[in-house]
Design a protein around this motif. Structure first.
Motif, PDB file in Angstrom:
ATOM      1  N   MET A  10       0.885  -1.066   0.093  1.00  0.00           N
ATOM      2  CA  MET A  10      -0.219   0.075  -0.113  1.00  0.00           C
ATOM      3  C   MET A  10       0.909   1.315   0.097  1.00  0.00           C
ATOM      4  O   MET A  10       0.665   2.205  -0.724  1.00  0.00           O
ATOM      5  N   GLN A  11       2.020   1.323   0.689  1.00  0.00           N
ATOM      6  CA  GLN A  11       2.766   2.330   0.883  1.00  0.00           C
ATOM      7  C   GLN A  11       3.287   2.630  -0.621  1.00  0.00           C
ATOM      8  O   GLN A  11       3.308   3.860  -1.140  1.00  0.00           O
ATOM      9  N   GLN A  12       4.018   1.527  -1.395  1.00  0.00           N
ATOM     10  CA  GLN A  12       4.295   1.794  -2.718  1.00  0.00           C
ATOM     11  C   GLN A  12       3.355   2.424  -3.518  1.00  0.00           C
ATOM     12  O   GLN A  12       3.604   3.208  -4.369  1.00  0.00           O
ATOM     13  N   LEU A  13       1.991   1.913  -3.476  1.00  0.00           N
ATOM     14  CA  LEU A  13       1.041   2.247  -4.444  1.00  0.00           C
ATOM     15  C   LEU A  13       0.470   3.700  -3.954  1.00  0.00           C
ATOM     16  O   LEU A  13       0.530   4.609  -4.944  1.00  0.00           O
ATOM     17  N   ILE A  14       0.598   4.193  -2.797  1.00  0.00           N
ATOM     18  CA  ILE A  14       0.217   5.526  -2.531  1.00  0.00           C
ATOM     19  C   ILE A  14       1.574   6.421  -2.968  1.00  0.00           C
ATOM     20  O   ILE A  14       1.147   7.521  -3.676  1.00  0.00           O
ATOM     21  N   GLY A  15       2.569   5.943  -2.666  1.00  0.00           N
ATOM     22  CA  GLY A  15       3.746   6.970  -3.032  1.00  0.00           C
ATOM     23  C   GLY A  15       3.724   6.968  -4.460  1.00  0.00           C
ATOM     24  O   GLY A  15       4.016   8.138  -5.026  1.00  0.00           O
ATOM     25  N   SER A  16       3.575   6.034  -5.497  1.00  0.00           N
ATOM     26  CA  SER A  16       3.435   6.035  -6.839  1.00  0.00           C
ATOM     27  C   SER A  16       2.301   6.809  -7.382  1.00  0.00           C
ATOM     28  O   SER A  16       2.525   7.641  -7.932  1.00  0.00           O
ATOM     29  N   THR A  17       1.212   6.831  -6.777  1.00  0.00           N
ATOM     30  CA  THR A  17       0.260   7.698  -6.997  1.00  0.00           C
ATOM     31  C   THR A  17       0.602   9.259  -7.117  1.00  0.00           C
ATOM     32  O   THR A  17       0.324   9.816  -7.790  1.00  0.00           O
ATOM     33  N   LEU A  18       1.046   9.379  -5.787  1.00  0.00           N
ATOM     34  CA  LEU A  18       1.412  10.807  -5.661  1.00  0.00           C
ATOM     35  C   LEU A  18       2.349  11.285  -6.593  1.00  0.00           C
ATOM     36  O   LEU A  18       2.215  12.465  -7.282  1.00  0.00           O
ATOM     37  N   ARG A  19       3.395  10.486  -7.044  1.00  0.00           N
ATOM     38  CA  ARG A  19       4.537  10.891  -7.875  1.00  0.00           C
ATOM     39  C   ARG A  19       3.805  10.911  -9.432  1.00  0.00           C
ATOM     40  O   ARG A  19       4.001  12.053  -9.925  1.00  0.00           O
ATOM     41  N   ILE A  20       3.146   9.982  -9.783  1.00  0.00           N
ATOM     42  CA  ILE A  20       2.555  10.028 -11.110  1.00  0.00           C
ATOM     43  C   ILE A  20       1.535  11.252 -11.216  1.00  0.00           C
ATOM     44  O   ILE A  20       1.517  12.021 -12.327  1.00  0.00           O
ATOM     45  N   GLY A  21       0.608  11.497 -10.142  1.00  0.00           N
ATOM     46  CA  GLY A  21      -0.134  12.455 -10.241  1.00  0.00           C
ATOM     47  C   GLY A  21       0.615  13.768 -10.185  1.00  0.00           C
ATOM     48  O   GLY A  21       0.233  14.625 -11.420  1.00  0.00           O
ATOM     49  N   LEU A  84      -3.620  18.156 -10.535  1.00  0.00           N
ATOM     50  CA  LEU A  84      -2.838  18.296  -9.158  1.00  0.00           C
ATOM     51  C   LEU A  84      -3.563  18.241  -8.148  1.00  0.00           C
ATOM     52  O   LEU A  84      -3.250  17.569  -7.000  1.00  0.00           O
ATOM     53  N   MET A  85      -4.980  18.842  -7.994  1.00  0.00           N
ATOM     54  CA  MET A  85      -5.682  18.880  -6.929  1.00  0.00           C
ATOM     55  C   MET A  85      -6.368  17.590  -6.596  1.00  0.00           C
ATOM     56  O   MET A  85      -6.470  16.951  -5.731  1.00  0.00           O
ATOM     57  N   LEU A  86      -6.344  16.602  -7.753  1.00  0.00           N
ATOM     58  CA  LEU A  86      -7.092  15.592  -7.744  1.00  0.00           C
ATOM     59  C   LEU A  86      -5.992  14.357  -6.957  1.00  0.00           C
ATOM     60  O   LEU A  86      -6.422  13.292  -6.646  1.00  0.00           O
ATOM     61  N   THR A  90      -7.149  11.419  -4.809  1.00  0.00           N
ATOM     62  CA  THR A  90      -7.084   9.838  -5.105  1.00  0.00           C
ATOM     63  C   THR A  90      -6.412   9.277  -4.215  1.00  0.00           C
ATOM     64  O   THR A  90      -6.753   7.966  -3.671  1.00  0.00           O
ATOM     65  N   ARG A  91      -5.325   9.970  -3.310  1.00  0.00           N
ATOM     66  CA  ARG A  91      -4.616   9.149  -2.326  1.00  0.00           C
ATOM     67  C   ARG A  91      -5.677   8.910  -1.318  1.00  0.00           C
ATOM     68  O   ARG A  91      -5.597   7.778  -0.671  1.00  0.00           O
ATOM     69  N   ILE A  92      -6.648   9.759  -0.692  1.00  0.00           N
ATOM     70  CA  ILE A  92      -7.546   9.364   0.234  1.00  0.00           C
ATOM     71  C   ILE A  92      -8.394   8.372  -0.074  1.00  0.00           C
ATOM     72  O   ILE A  92      -8.508   7.304   0.761  1.00  0.00           O
ATOM     73  N   LEU A  93      -8.805   8.136  -1.355  1.00  0.00           N
ATOM     74  CA  LEU A  93      -9.665   7.025  -1.901  1.00  0.00           C
ATOM     75  C   LEU A  93      -8.953   5.708  -1.724  1.00  0.00           C
ATOM     76  O   LEU A  93      -9.392   4.831  -1.337  1.00  0.00           O
ATOM     77  N   LEU A  94      -7.776   5.806  -2.090  1.00  0.00           N
ATOM     78  CA  LEU A  94      -6.770   4.608  -2.064  1.00  0.00           C
ATOM     79  C   LEU A  94      -6.818   4.012  -0.636  1.00  0.00           C
ATOM     80  O   LEU A  94      -7.050   2.897  -0.386  1.00  0.00           O
TER      81      LEU A  94
END
Lengths: 127, 277
Positions: A10-21, A84-86, A90-94
């Motif tokens: 989960m940490q990896q997924l959240i981290g990647s989401t933030l970076r990609i976003g 950027l705002m999303l 998205t991180r919250i929803l994950l």
């Protein structure tokens, strides 16, 4: 141990989401910005010294998306801002799905409250 | 001045602001406001909009790495985000009727608090006995150190939560992450290890800033012509700053910058009192 691995994933997924976003938002802003400079680069700077508020085509979802089709540069930049705002949203929803998966209902509720505060704020923000 | 020259100067200044923000640990948004209002004479409202964009970008960008390394306490961040988002909503409402000059003075005071926090000695709490409430909320955690995973407990959940409400109000009012107050809430009130406090604070800034950004974008505070140079410049500057931090010792540099920020703070307060905004 199982839970530890789940947490790591989960940490990896959240981290990647933030970076990609952030990267996607930045790319859209660079392209939109370049296009904006091609269209308006030689014009004098708009009056930013006094606050007028941006027109509704740049402040509402329908306005922003409407202008995208007409290839308005300013609207493409606003799309970058929206992406950027999303990103944190998205991180919250994950996290919400992750807590539900772990059957941690206390944190499902907590995450839900944060999400609802932001949601109600974006709906009520027009007032 | 044409839009092209304006944009180029803005990108360069935003790059410096991002660099300064990441080297001093103040965050991207804090430096953007004085740069836009004092150097460019841009209206305070647009500056707040730009600072929000900068805060979300730098927070999400740097939080990404810390979350992956497992330093960030996601549960703690999530729980405290209730306080910061509700506070941010309040701050955005207060901003509606509060005169800009008073907002400028408050901003200057927050800047001074932030610099003071940077000067403080960072000592980690040892043998903290956690409170019952913190245990029930599953806020205890572990973080990686040189000697492997280290466990920690924390206390005073109510105190930390209230300070976070205040941090949220300031974020909503000023468009900044108010990281200093967030660290104060976790480090000083809840006795969370320093490394966990700073990374969790960073993690929370994005969500807090979005809670008020959804209001500000609808009120027309976010001007595309300012937003894109700021986003690109600040992000570039803070990434470059993070690289520099790994390679060289910036203790002296940091002290000079913190001193410079103090001067800026005094300037903001003076201009606010004189009614220049």
């Amino acid at each position: 141990m199982e839970l530890m691995n789940e947490n790591k994933k989960m940490q990896q997924l959240i981290g990647s989401t933030l970076r990609i976003g952030v990267m996607t938002a930045c790319c859209i802003a660079v392209l939109g910005g370049a296009y904006y400079l091609i269209c308006h680069g030689s014009e004098p700077v708009p009056d930013y010294y006094k606050f007028h508020g941006e027109p509704s085509s740049l402040t509402s979802l329908s306005g922003i998306f409407g202008g995208l089709l007409h290839l308005k540069a300013a609207n493409w930049i606003q799309l970058g801002v929206l992406v950027l705002m999303l990103t944190p949203i998205t991180r919250i929803l994950l996290s919400l799905f992750d807590f539900a998966h772990q059957r941690d209902w206390l944190y499902v509720t907590i995450t839900m409250i944060v999400f609802l505060v932001i949601l109600s704020n974006s709906l009520g923000g027009i007032l | 001045m044409t839009v092209l020259t304006f944009t180029i100067i803005l990108i360069c200044s935003a790059f410096l602001a991002g660099l300064l923000g990441s080297l001093t640990g103040l965050g991207g948004g804090v430096v953007v406001i004085p740069v836009l209002t004092l150097c460019f004479n841009i209206d305070f409202h647009y500056a707040i909009g730009a600072a929000l964009v900068a805060s979300i970008a730098t927070s999400s960008g740097s939080a990404s790495a810390y979350v992956k390394e497992g330093i960030t306490n996601i549960r703690l961040g999530m729980f405290l985000e209730i306080a910061t988002t509700i506070g941010a909503v309040g701050g955005a409402i207060i901003a509606l009727w509060m005169p800009t000059n008073i907002i400028a003075v408050i901003f200057g005071l927050v800047l001074i608090l932030t610099s003071a926090m940077q000067m403080r000695r960072k000592v980690d709490h040892t043998n903290v006995v956690g409170s019952e409430l913190a245990r029930k909320l599953k806020l205890y955690g572990t973080y990686p150190t040189k000697d492997g995973e280290k466990k920690y407990e924390l206390t005073n959940v109510g105190g930390g939560f209230s300070v976070m409400l205040g941090a949220g109000v300031l974020s909503g009012l000023l468009g900044i992450g108010s990281g200093a107050l967030k660290v104060l809430a976790m480090d000083a009130a809840m006795k969370v290890p320093f490394k966990v406090s700073t990374t969790t604070s960073n993690f929370m800034i994005g969500v807090t800033a979005v809670a008020s950004a959804v209001v500000y974008i609808q009120r027309g505070y976010i001007a595309p012509g300012i937003a894109f140079p700021i986003m690109i410049g600040v992000l570039g500057g803070s990434l470059f700053g993070a690289r520099l931090l790994k390679r060289l010792d910036v203790t002296v540099l940091r002290k000079i910058f913190v001193f410079a920020i103090l001067l800026v703070a005094i300037n903001m307060i003076y201009n606010g009192i004189m009614g220049k905004f």
